[in-house]
Design a protein around this motif. Structure first.
Motif, PDB file in Angstrom:
ATOM      1  N   ARG A 195       0.789  -1.240  -0.115  1.00  0.00           N
ATOM      2  CA  ARG A 195       0.101  -0.036  -0.083  1.00  0.00           C
ATOM      3  C   ARG A 195       0.900   1.326  -0.021  1.00  0.00           C
ATOM      4  O   ARG A 195       1.758   1.303   0.968  1.00  0.00           O
ATOM      5  N   ARG A 243       0.200   5.392   0.024  1.00  0.00           N
ATOM      6  CA  ARG A 243      -0.554   6.348   0.456  1.00  0.00           C
ATOM      7  C   ARG A 243      -0.173   7.544   0.443  1.00  0.00           C
ATOM      8  O   ARG A 243       1.124   7.700   1.279  1.00  0.00           O
ATOM      9  N   PRO A 303     -10.645   7.757  -9.733  1.00  0.00           N
ATOM     10  CA  PRO A 303     -10.022   6.659  -9.335  1.00  0.00           C
ATOM     11  C   PRO A 303     -10.109   5.476 -10.373  1.00  0.00           C
ATOM     12  O   PRO A 303      -9.487   4.539 -10.603  1.00  0.00           O
ATOM     13  N   GLU A 304     -11.417   5.193 -10.979  1.00  0.00           N
ATOM     14  CA  GLU A 304     -11.650   4.107 -11.617  1.00  0.00           C
ATOM     15  C   GLU A 304     -11.048   4.180 -13.146  1.00  0.00           C
ATOM     16  O   GLU A 304     -10.832   3.155 -13.739  1.00  0.00           O
ATOM     17  N   THR A 348      -5.165  -1.857  -7.488  1.00  0.00           N
ATOM     18  CA  THR A 348      -6.402  -0.961  -7.336  1.00  0.00           C
ATOM     19  C   THR A 348      -5.952   0.442  -6.783  1.00  0.00           C
ATOM     20  O   THR A 348      -5.152   0.503  -6.024  1.00  0.00           O
ATOM     21  N   ALA A 349      -6.709   1.475  -7.120  1.00  0.00           N
ATOM     22  CA  ALA A 349      -6.708   2.818  -6.528  1.00  0.00           C
ATOM     23  C   ALA A 349      -7.735   3.242  -6.193  1.00  0.00           C
ATOM     24  O   ALA A 349      -9.131   2.846  -6.593  1.00  0.00           O
ATOM     25  N   SER A 350      -7.778   4.082  -4.922  1.00  0.00           N
ATOM     26  CA  SER A 350      -8.806   4.668  -4.452  1.00  0.00           C
ATOM     27  C   SER A 350      -8.497   5.984  -3.597  1.00  0.00           C
ATOM     28  O   SER A 350      -7.406   6.028  -3.504  1.00  0.00           O
ATOM     29  N   ASN A 351      -9.598   6.602  -3.335  1.00  0.00           N
ATOM     30  CA  ASN A 351      -9.616   7.730  -2.452  1.00  0.00           C
ATOM     31  C   ASN A 351      -9.551   7.592  -1.137  1.00  0.00           C
ATOM     32  O   ASN A 351     -10.577   6.699  -0.721  1.00  0.00           O
ATOM     33  N   CYS A 352      -8.812   7.878  -0.091  1.00  0.00           N
ATOM     34  CA  CYS A 352      -9.054   7.481   1.214  1.00  0.00           C
ATOM     35  C   CYS A 352      -9.365   9.101   2.050  1.00  0.00           C
ATOM     36  O   CYS A 352      -9.671  10.069   1.173  1.00  0.00           O
ATOM     37  N   ALA A 405      -4.880   9.937  -1.178  1.00  0.00           N
ATOM     38  CA  ALA A 405      -5.180   8.510  -2.321  1.00  0.00           C
ATOM     39  C   ALA A 405      -4.395   7.484  -2.091  1.00  0.00           C
ATOM     40  O   ALA A 405      -3.420   7.640  -1.129  1.00  0.00           O
ATOM     41  N   GLU A 406      -4.962   6.104  -2.349  1.00  0.00           N
ATOM     42  CA  GLU A 406      -4.044   5.142  -2.068  1.00  0.00           C
ATOM     43  C   GLU A 406      -4.077   4.231  -3.185  1.00  0.00           C
ATOM     44  O   GLU A 406      -5.001   3.945  -3.860  1.00  0.00           O
TER      45      GLU A 406
END
Length: 454
Positions: free
Chosen positions: A385, A387, A396-397, A434-438, A442-443
């Motif tokens: 991970r 971040r 993110p998608e 995978t990418a996502s917002n925390c 971002a992570e």
């Protein structure tokens, strides 16, 4: 379709098959039991009528004494599943023979049946009674207990229940075996599809040689895979050809610009536009270089040279490489590593993936903030991970789309291929990114399988 889904489908089909077989068998058993009970009742009614005829015939042969002797002989016989009683009266109603206490009200002597409850048995049964008048005017009744019918039907009901239960168990077992055999080709298709998803485009669905629908489906899917592979290879070759064809003239153009810049500096002329031109050429060359590297990774050629490497050591080296860069930006890198973390893979590509993630996190993170790098290795997989703290991904998608850059990212140097290459490297090693917002940034996560020898 996942293995759990496959097992769920086999279970549902097996239960459906067992339900159909069970309902059909239950319907047959119900009809058979009903017909058996009906036949038993008809047999009991015929037995009462036949007993009356025997008594009348005995009177014609031996008179009342013969009838009395016949009744006494019959009532001596006793059985828990058999019950009979008689009553013989003369023309005045005087009791002559039999254990039946009183003449039932409503009982005629025309042979019609009368049913009365027998409360002496638990649960209660019924007396089936018929009567006839003898030639001298006396009358006689015959009463048969329905305990025999109930006893036989109890045996039939138990046998029917055991038959239905055994048939359901057999249907479940056979259904599971049949559907396992039927779903085996689907499991093969799923296994091949997973290998293709992991990047091995040379895999094809094996045919069993039975010539059935599964073989026809396998041939169709293999033709489709051949066509997709041809198109993909054509696209990859075209991309490589374009990159190679354009990279050479751009490299020559960059060399000429550098020479012009040196001459401009000697003459003291303004060379800013030459430096900007060189930077733009470098940007285009970087894009082509990334496209070529991505094509090489997606082709899977590096998989044959995989060896056991320690991902924790790779991450440590990448973090050490960027410590100075982070300090120059007023940022810091915090690490939490689970060591050792053995993987089967290409050390150079894994190192490239890690530095791409750290570089992106530093480039788009907020100044004077922290970049977190965590590696957890357990339960058959390793999870990395990375971040940062900042605005996060705009989309993110779409983070892993090649050449895609958000509006904010376009103002920063880059070519939109960093995360695309990260995902390609992860998939080459049998994993995923995978990418996502925390909450505060971002992570990006990379999950990879650990080495079987570990």
């Amino acid at each position: 379709m996942t293995p759990r889904a496959g097992r769920g489908l086999a279970l549902r089909l097996t239960l459906l098959n067992a339900a159909i077989v069970g309902l059909a068998l239950l319907a047959v058993v119900v009809v058979m039991v009903w017909m058996a009970e009906r036949a038993m009742r008809e047999h009991l009614a015929e037995s009462v009528a036949a007993e009356i005829e025997v008594l009348v015939a005995d009177y014609l042969i031996d008179g009342l004494d013969g009838v009395i002797g016949f009744i006494e002989h019959r009532e001596v016989f006793e059985s828990p599943h058999h019950g009979r009683s008689y009553r013989l009266e003369d023309t005045t109603g005087r009791h002559l023979a039999g254990h039946w206490p009183d003449w039932p009200a409503g009982l005629s002597t025309d042979g019609r049946l009368l049913r009365l409850p027998n409360a002496q048995r638990q649960p209660p049964t019924q007396w089936w009674i018929a009567a006839a008048r003898l030639p001298d005017g006396s009358r006689v009744l015959v009463a048969f207990d329905s305990i025999e019918v109930r006893s036989v039907m109890h045996t039939i009901h138990r046998a029917a229940a055991l038959t239905v239960a055994a048939s359901l168990i057999l249907a479940l077992v056979l259904g599971m075996l049949i559907y396992r055999a039927a779903l085996a080709p689907i499991a093969t298709v799923r296994s091949v599809a997973e290998q293709i998803i992991d990047g091995d485009l040379s895999r094809r669905i094996p045919e069993r040689g039975s010539g059935d629908e599964f073989d026809a489906l396998a041939r169709t899917l293999n033709r489709m895979l051949d066509r997709i592979s041809q198109l993909f290879e054509s696209l990859r070759n075209s991309t490589e050809a374009i990159a190679h064809d354009l990279r050479s003239p751009l490299a020559r153009h960059r060399t000429r610009l550098e020479q012009a810049l040196l001459e401009a500096e000697r003459r003291g002329a303004d060379a800013d536009w030459l430096q900007e031109a060189i930077a733009e050429v470098d940007q285009v060359l970087g894009t082509f270089q990334s496209l070529l590297q991505l094509a090489t990774v997606e082709a899977g050629a590096a998989r044959s040279a995989f060896c056991q490497v320690d991902l924790a050591a790779i991450v440590e080296d990448a973090v050490s490489l960027y410590d100075a860069d982070a300090a120059a930006r007023g940022m810091r890198i915090e690490t939490l590593l689970s060591a050792p973390c053995p993987l089967l893979g290409d050390r150079h590509l894994l190192f490239q993936a890690v530095i791409n993630l750290i570089d992106n996190a530093l480039k788009y993170g907020a100044a004077e903030q922290c970049v977190s790098v965590q590696l957890h290795c357990a339960a058959g997989s390793a999870e990395l991970r990375v971040r940062n703290q900042g605005a996060g991904f705009e989309h993110p998608e779409r983070a892993f789309e090649r050449l895609f850059r958000g509006d904010t990212a376009r103002r920063s140097p880059g070519h939109g291929m960093g995360l695309t290459l990260v995902r390609a490297i992860a998939r080459l090693h049998g994993g995923e990114a995978t990418a996502s917002n925390c909450r505060d940034g971002a992570e990006v996560r990379i999950r990879l399988p650990i080495a079987p020898s570990a």
